[in-house]
Design a protein around this motif. Structure first.
Motif, PDB file in Angstrom:
ATOM      1  N   TYR A   1      44.478  50.715  31.127  1.00  0.00           N
ATOM      2  CA  TYR A   1      45.656  50.784  30.244  1.00  0.00           C
ATOM      3  C   TYR A   1      46.900  51.206  31.037  1.00  0.00           C
ATOM      4  O   TYR A   1      48.003  50.736  30.786  1.00  0.00           O
ATOM      5  N   ALA A   2      46.699  52.078  32.048  1.00  0.00           N
ATOM      6  CA  ALA A   2      47.840  52.523  32.869  1.00  0.00           C
ATOM      7  C   ALA A   2      48.465  51.342  33.614  1.00  0.00           C
ATOM      8  O   ALA A   2      49.683  51.311  33.822  1.00  0.00           O
ATOM      9  N   LEU A   3      47.648  50.328  33.922  1.00  0.00           N
ATOM     10  CA  LEU A   3      48.179  49.127  34.582  1.00  0.00           C
ATOM     11  C   LEU A   3      49.016  48.309  33.598  1.00  0.00           C
ATOM     12  O   LEU A   3      50.038  47.723  33.974  1.00  0.00           O
TER      13      LEU A   3
ATOM     14  N   ALA B   1      40.419  42.646  37.545  1.00  0.00           N
ATOM     15  CA  ALA B   1      40.964  42.870  38.900  1.00  0.00           C
ATOM     16  C   ALA B   1      40.488  44.223  39.429  1.00  0.00           C
ATOM     17  O   ALA B   1      40.092  44.343  40.600  1.00  0.00           O
ATOM     18  N   ARG B   2      40.453  45.230  38.540  1.00  0.00           N
ATOM     19  CA  ARG B   2      39.917  46.550  38.942  1.00  0.00           C
ATOM     20  C   ARG B   2      38.417  46.437  39.253  1.00  0.00           C
ATOM     21  O   ARG B   2      37.913  46.996  40.221  1.00  0.00           O
TER      22      ARG B   2
ATOM     23  N   LEU C   1      49.555  42.728  42.408  1.00  0.00           N
ATOM     24  CA  LEU C   1      48.973  44.067  42.571  1.00  0.00           C
ATOM     25  C   LEU C   1      48.614  44.341  44.029  1.00  0.00           C
ATOM     26  O   LEU C   1      48.133  43.453  44.735  1.00  0.00           O
ATOM     27  N   ARG C   2      48.844  45.575  44.450  1.00  0.00           N
ATOM     28  CA  ARG C   2      48.323  46.062  45.729  1.00  0.00           C
ATOM     29  C   ARG C   2      47.268  47.100  45.392  1.00  0.00           C
ATOM     30  O   ARG C   2      47.559  48.107  44.739  1.00  0.00           O
ATOM     31  N   HIS C   3      46.047  46.810  45.812  1.00  0.00           N
ATOM     32  CA  HIS C   3      44.950  47.716  45.490  1.00  0.00           C
ATOM     33  C   HIS C   3      44.869  48.829  46.530  1.00  0.00           C
ATOM     34  O   HIS C   3      45.350  48.669  47.655  1.00  0.00           O
TER      35      HIS C   3
ATOM     36  N   GLU D   1      40.644  50.163  42.435  1.00  0.00           N
ATOM     37  CA  GLU D   1      41.827  50.762  41.831  1.00  0.00           C
ATOM     38  C   GLU D   1      43.105  50.215  42.466  1.00  0.00           C
ATOM     39  O   GLU D   1      43.065  49.643  43.553  1.00  0.00           O
ATOM     40  N   VAL D   2      44.214  50.396  41.723  1.00  0.00           N
ATOM     41  CA  VAL D   2      45.493  49.786  42.100  1.00  0.00           C
ATOM     42  C   VAL D   2      46.486  50.858  42.546  1.00  0.00           C
ATOM     43  O   VAL D   2      46.623  51.887  41.884  1.00  0.00           O
ATOM     44  N   ASN D   3      47.167  50.594  43.659  1.00  0.00           N
ATOM     45  CA  ASN D   3      48.165  51.540  44.172  1.00  0.00           C
ATOM     46  C   ASN D   3      49.522  51.304  43.523  1.00  0.00           C
ATOM     47  O   ASN D   3      50.190  52.250  43.077  1.00  0.00           O
TER      48      ASN D   3
END
Ligand code: NAD
Ligand code: 89V
Length: 344
Positions: free
Chosen positions: A324-326, A188-189, A219-221, A194-196
């Motif tokens: 990993y943060a996601l 997805a990234r 996800l909202r990018h 990147e993801v908000n």
């Protein structure tokens, strides 16, 4: 052999490492020289050493002290990644670490900091985005055929018995997101940026397992795009798509749809075309894993060339921290019921 020779060591000669070993063998003409293999299980390491013509070790420290290695490929389970990556850094050796980077985000950060401290090269073997099909989709997007991507669905849904080859998965408290969701979040990234923030719901539908087997993440990018990342090990649908990731990406000028059987349908400014984006069978690959196996070859080639050219890998340690943060944000959302902003 073309290009400067890179002396490779591999630690962890288990189930999935067989694909890494075959890939390094295929990359020998391109400069990869597998000199040593290590596994704490003497039977497994002898088998790998005999089959791939490398020196066997049962202890990583002894391997680093006795072999001149440029790059080590760590294909053990996540619990041993930090200590083995630290050993590599302390011996000035570049490292590739299999996913998941480590059992937690904090430990993953420590692996990155250790490599920085010793000035050594570091990357994560995150291979879904290196599959030839995923590269073809990226090329279609980069050609602007569908305009600006604004929405996506990335789906890894299976009932395949993953526990047969990887029995340890049944005891993982954090299962489907950390084991396969991490691949799909990385896609997805890769496709939408990147993801908000995100929100996540998890379920456990299978008996006798400790972790969640189903996760649905919204996800909202940062681009404004919205996507859904789905993963499950408890689908009861026939035909089963294992190990394919099915997807839909919509843009301002068209759309891309990938259905089971690695078929890509593209609509671009009202014109439709279809294309097979499957992975070829290689001498050492077999269905249904052939796509995943071929992705290992492309990932190892990328690592070999990036390391040799002193370049940062696409899935460098730093980059993989963002994926990993996601994972951490998804678990946090599932626990709290809130929308979560990833910490990096
Ligand atoms: P496995 O348990 O079959 O193999 C791991 C091996 O590492 C074992 O043989 C074990 O003896 C050895 N080992 C463990 N600690 C060691 C140490 N300190 N020193 C030397 N040897 C050690 O595991 P697996 O299923 O092959 O999974 C390995 C990794 O690959 C996991 O992180 C898993 O998530 C990942 N994986 C990735 C993909 C993919 O990229 N698509 C697919 C499957 C598995
Ligand atoms: O690819 C992986 O990481 C494996 C899976 C079962 C999804 O193939 O764990």
């Amino acid at each position: 052999m073309s290009g400067k020779k890179i002396r490779i060591g591999l630690i962890g000669c288990g189930f999935y490492a067989q694909n890494h070993l075959n890939a390094w063998k295929d990359l020998h003409p391109e400069g990869a020289e597998l000199v040593a293999v290590c596994d704490q299980d003497p039977v497994k390491v002898q088998q790998a050493a005999r089959a791939f013509g490398a020196k066997p070790y049962t202890e990583a420290k002894v391997m680093f002290e006795n072999e001149k290695i440029d790059l080590v490929d760590i294909t053990t389970q996540m619990n041993s990644h930090k200590i083995l990556a630290a050993l590599a850094a302390e011996h000035g050796v570049g490292a590739i670490v299999q996913k998941p980077f480590a059992p937690s985000f904090r430990e993953s950060v420590e692996i990155v900091e250790k490599a920085k401290l010793h000035g050594t090269w570091l990357a994560v073997h995150e291979n879904f985005r290196f599959g030839s099909g995923m590269r073809r989709i990226k090329a279609v997007i980069n050609s602007s055929a569908i305009g600006v991507p604004t929405w996506g669905r990335f789906s890894f849904r299976t009932g395949y018995d993953v526990f047969k080859n990887q029995p340890y998965l049944a005891n993982e408290k954090r299962l489907v997101i950390l084991d396969v969701g991490i691949h799909v979040l990385d896609l997805a990234r890769f496709f939408l940026g990147e993801v908000n923030h995100l929100s996540c719901e998890i379920q456990t539908r299978l008996p006798k397992i400790d972790g969640e087997d189903t996760a649905t993440i919204l996800l909202r990018h940062c681009s404004g795009a919205v996507s859904i990342v789905e993963s499950t090990y408890s689908s009861r649908k026939i035909p089963d798509a294992f190990p394919e990731t099915l997807l839909e990406i919509e843009g301002s000028e068209g759309a891309i749809v990938v259905t089971r059987g690695e078929a890509m349908q593209v609509t671009t400014q009202g014109i439709f075309f279809e294309e097979k984006i499957g992975s070829p069978l290689l001498s050492w690959t077999s269905r249904p894993w052939h796509g995943s196996q071929e992705a290992v070859l492309h990932t190892n080639r990328h690592m070999l060339n990036s390391f040799r050219d002193g370049k940062v890998a696409e899935t460098s340690g730093e980059d993989n921290l963002k994926t990993y943060a996601l994972v951490e944000a998804a678990y946090e959302s599932a626990m709290s019921g809130n929308k979560i902003k990833p910490r990096i």
